[in-house]
Enzyme design. Sequence first.
Site, PDB file in Angstrom:
ATOM      1  N   ASP A 160       0.847  -1.204   0.000  1.00 41.40           N
ATOM      2  CA  ASP A 160       0.000   0.000   0.000  1.00 41.40           C
ATOM      3  C   ASP A 160       0.880   1.250   0.000  1.00 41.40           C
ATOM      4  O   ASP A 160       0.597   2.228  -0.691  1.00 41.40           O
ATOM      5  CB  ASP A 160      -0.906  -0.017   1.234  1.00 41.40           C
ATOM      6  CG  ASP A 160      -1.640  -1.336   1.358  1.00 41.40           C
ATOM      7  OD1 ASP A 160      -2.546  -1.579   0.564  1.00 41.40           O
ATOM      8  OD2 ASP A 160      -1.259  -2.149   2.228  1.00 41.40           O
ATOM      9  N   HIS A 188      -4.794  -3.448   6.035  1.00 38.54           N
ATOM     10  CA  HIS A 188      -4.534  -3.665   4.599  1.00 38.54           C
ATOM     11  C   HIS A 188      -5.877  -4.008   3.954  1.00 38.54           C
ATOM     12  O   HIS A 188      -6.199  -5.173   3.693  1.00 38.54           O
ATOM     13  CB  HIS A 188      -3.528  -4.809   4.411  1.00 38.54           C
ATOM     14  CG  HIS A 188      -3.375  -5.212   2.965  1.00 38.54           C
ATOM     15  ND1 HIS A 188      -2.887  -4.367   2.004  1.00 38.54           N
ATOM     16  CD2 HIS A 188      -3.670  -6.372   2.318  1.00 38.54           C
ATOM     17  CE1 HIS A 188      -2.880  -4.979   0.829  1.00 38.54           C
ATOM     18  NE2 HIS A 188      -3.361  -6.199   0.997  1.00 38.54           N
TER      19      HIS A 188
HETATM   20  P1  NAD Z   1      -1.905 -18.471  -4.823  1.00 39.31           P
HETATM   21  O1  NAD Z   1      -3.249 -19.123  -4.732  1.00 39.31           O
HETATM   22  O2  NAD Z   1      -1.218 -18.385  -6.132  1.00 39.31           O
HETATM   23  O3  NAD Z   1      -0.910 -19.218  -3.829  1.00 39.31           O
HETATM   24  C1  NAD Z   1      -1.265 -19.550  -2.546  1.00 39.31           C
HETATM   25  C2  NAD Z   1      -0.537 -20.830  -2.222  1.00 39.31           C
HETATM   26  O4  NAD Z   1      -0.747 -21.084  -0.857  1.00 39.31           O
HETATM   27  C3  NAD Z   1      -1.042 -22.025  -3.002  1.00 39.31           C
HETATM   28  O5  NAD Z   1       0.058 -22.656  -3.651  1.00 39.31           O
HETATM   29  C4  NAD Z   1      -1.638 -22.917  -1.933  1.00 39.31           C
HETATM   30  O6  NAD Z   1      -1.466 -24.312  -2.202  1.00 39.31           O
HETATM   31  C5  NAD Z   1      -0.861 -22.482  -0.709  1.00 39.31           C
HETATM   32  N1  NAD Z   1      -1.497 -22.749   0.570  1.00 39.31           N
HETATM   33  C6  NAD Z   1      -2.815 -22.707   0.874  1.00 39.31           C
HETATM   34  N2  NAD Z   1      -2.994 -23.065   2.146  1.00 39.31           N
HETATM   35  C7  NAD Z   1      -1.766 -23.316   2.669  1.00 39.31           C
HETATM   36  C8  NAD Z   1      -1.313 -23.737   3.931  1.00 39.31           C
HETATM   37  N3  NAD Z   1      -2.154 -24.000   4.925  1.00 39.31           N
HETATM   38  N4  NAD Z   1       0.009 -23.908   4.113  1.00 39.31           N
HETATM   39  C9  NAD Z   1       0.883 -23.671   3.109  1.00 39.31           C
HETATM   40  N5  NAD Z   1       0.494 -23.292   1.880  1.00 39.31           N
HETATM   41  C10 NAD Z   1      -0.811 -23.122   1.668  1.00 39.31           C
HETATM   42  O7  NAD Z   1      -2.048 -17.033  -4.140  1.00 39.31           O
HETATM   43  P2  NAD Z   1      -1.044 -15.791  -4.219  1.00 39.31           P
HETATM   44  O8  NAD Z   1      -1.408 -14.961  -5.388  1.00 39.31           O
HETATM   45  O9  NAD Z   1       0.341 -16.291  -4.068  1.00 39.31           O
HETATM   46  O10 NAD Z   1      -1.499 -14.982  -2.922  1.00 39.31           O
HETATM   47  C11 NAD Z   1      -1.242 -15.475  -1.623  1.00 39.31           C
HETATM   48  C12 NAD Z   1      -1.912 -14.606  -0.569  1.00 39.31           C
HETATM   49  O11 NAD Z   1      -1.341 -13.306  -0.569  1.00 39.31           O
HETATM   50  C13 NAD Z   1      -3.412 -14.368  -0.774  1.00 39.31           C
HETATM   51  O12 NAD Z   1      -4.043 -14.406   0.495  1.00 39.31           O
HETATM   52  C14 NAD Z   1      -3.477 -12.948  -1.314  1.00 39.31           C
HETATM   53  O13 NAD Z   1      -4.727 -12.355  -1.062  1.00 39.31           O
HETATM   54  C15 NAD Z   1      -2.384 -12.326  -0.497  1.00 39.31           C
HETATM   55  N6  NAD Z   1      -1.868 -11.043  -0.970  1.00 39.31           N
HETATM   56  C16 NAD Z   1      -1.523 -10.144  -0.024  1.00 39.31           C
HETATM   57  C17 NAD Z   1      -0.999  -8.934  -0.379  1.00 39.31           C
HETATM   58  C18 NAD Z   1      -0.610  -7.911   0.657  1.00 39.31           C
HETATM   59  O14 NAD Z   1      -0.207  -6.791   0.284  1.00 39.31           O
HETATM   60  N7  NAD Z   1      -0.676  -8.189   1.955  1.00 39.31           N
HETATM   61  C19 NAD Z   1      -0.828  -8.629  -1.734  1.00 39.31           C
HETATM   62  C20 NAD Z   1      -1.167  -9.580  -2.688  1.00 39.31           C
HETATM   63  C21 NAD Z   1      -1.694 -10.802  -2.291  1.00 39.31           C
HETATM   64  C1  LMR Z   2      -3.625  -6.592  -2.837  1.00 39.93           C
HETATM   65  O1  LMR Z   2      -3.722  -5.576  -2.152  1.00 39.93           O
HETATM   66  O2  LMR Z   2      -3.296  -6.578  -4.035  1.00 39.93           O
HETATM   67  C2  LMR Z   2      -3.868  -7.923  -2.188  1.00 39.93           C
HETATM   68  O3  LMR Z   2      -4.224  -7.744  -0.851  1.00 39.93           O
HETATM   69  C3  LMR Z   2      -4.818  -8.768  -2.918  1.00 39.93           C
HETATM   70  C4  LMR Z   2      -6.244  -8.344  -2.681  1.00 39.93           C
HETATM   71  O4  LMR Z   2      -7.072  -9.220  -2.407  1.00 39.93           O
HETATM   72  O5  LMR Z   2      -6.527  -7.145  -2.783  1.00 39.93           O
END
Ligand code: NAD
Ligand code: LMR
Length: 338
Positions: A160, A188
């Site tokens: 962010d 967030h």
């Molecule tokens: P993705 O679905 O590509 O990957 C997630 C992975 O986590 C998958 O491979 C899945 O098998 C694995 N997984 C699920 N449960 C699990 C567990 N208990 N233990 C270990 N692994 C497990 O998703 P992504 O695009 O990599 O996103 C991951 C997370 O990050 C999501 O929650 C997304 O919303 C979040 N995210 C956060 C931010 C932020 O700024 N905080 C930004 C973008 C995405």
């Molecule tokens: C983001 O901010 O891009 C991530 O937290 C993914 C989402 O669900 O918004």
Amino acid sequence: MAQTPTTVTITGAGGQIGYALLFRIAAGDMLGPDRPVRLRLLEIPQGVRAAEGAALELQDAAFPLLRDVEVTESADVAFHGCNIALLVGARPRGPGMERSDLLAANAVIFGPQGAAIAGHAAADVRVVAVGNPANTNALIARAAAPDVPSHRFSALTRLDHNRALGQLSAALDRSVDGIRNVTIWGNHSATQFPDVAHATVDGAPVFDALAARLGGPDAAARWLDETFIPRVAKRGAEIIAVRGSSSVASAANATIDHVRDWVRGRPADRGWTSAALVSRGEYGVPEGLVSSFPVTSDGTGYRIVEGLDLDARAARLVEASVAELIAERDAVRELGIL
Ligand code: NAD
Ligand code: LMR
């Protein structure tokens, strides 16, 4: 003398963000060119093959800093000796979902992982929750690890923060390099408050620079309220709408920035950045909530910048986002997870 490798555990390492993270960590972007790393990749059965594939590619990249890579479905194994825990694995949201819709689905993941960190990680472990809802997932992990000091837990709001820098840079036609002291407050989520009241660009107040560029203080205030704040706060949804899936490379990049500043320190002349930390009551945020604050780092830990003036409107915006964090905490309590 050869450096002892740093053990970095990445949960959800077979997923999108995991894939974007692994190669940069192995290249030294996160911990520096002098720190060898061991990678521990935690996955669930559906994700193990993808993580194993990434491990093969890591070997093929022949990174001089990479000591070894282990893929496992066991949290106890993954967090054994862990110095840096990147809690990424979670279910991402799809089009039309709010991050809060993920609360129940993801809450059950972070408690056991917190317990495994408490049981197996190194004493100097530093944890960042990336998987959403990131702040509350960090709160859950921390609650499951009561003997691990709370300052070792954090959640990612650096994305962010970086988004705010990107928007300001475009509006002002100045490099992000000259922008200092932007703050992301709160969750967030769409309730976060991206705040430029103390921000400067090339040494001058951002507000004045906006006023000069946009046609006066009223136009600057309108742009901040009607464009900047909602655009930054809802950027995650914008990315999902345009890409069809949530942000990946920018999220991995922000995770690298967050850990690098935490571990290596942040030069004082760069000003502060933003991170979600466990509150000790700063700025009226109830103790124990994981909320985003302005932070500095000397490499031993993040410190919240205290004593900033918040006008009545800013205080209301912070309070609104903190109210959402309280509601998430209470919802998790009702699920019996806290
Ligand atoms: P993705 O679905 O590509 O990957 C997630 C992975 O986590 C998958 O491979 C899945 O098998 C694995 N997984 C699920 N449960 C699990 C567990 N208990 N233990 C270990 N692994 C497990 O998703 P992504 O695009 O990599 O996103 C991951 C997370 O990050 C999501 O929650 C997304 O919303 C979040 N995210 C956060 C931010 C932020 O700024 N905080 C930004 C973008 C995405
Ligand atoms: C983001 O901010 O891009 C991530 O937290 C993914 C989402 O669900 O918004």
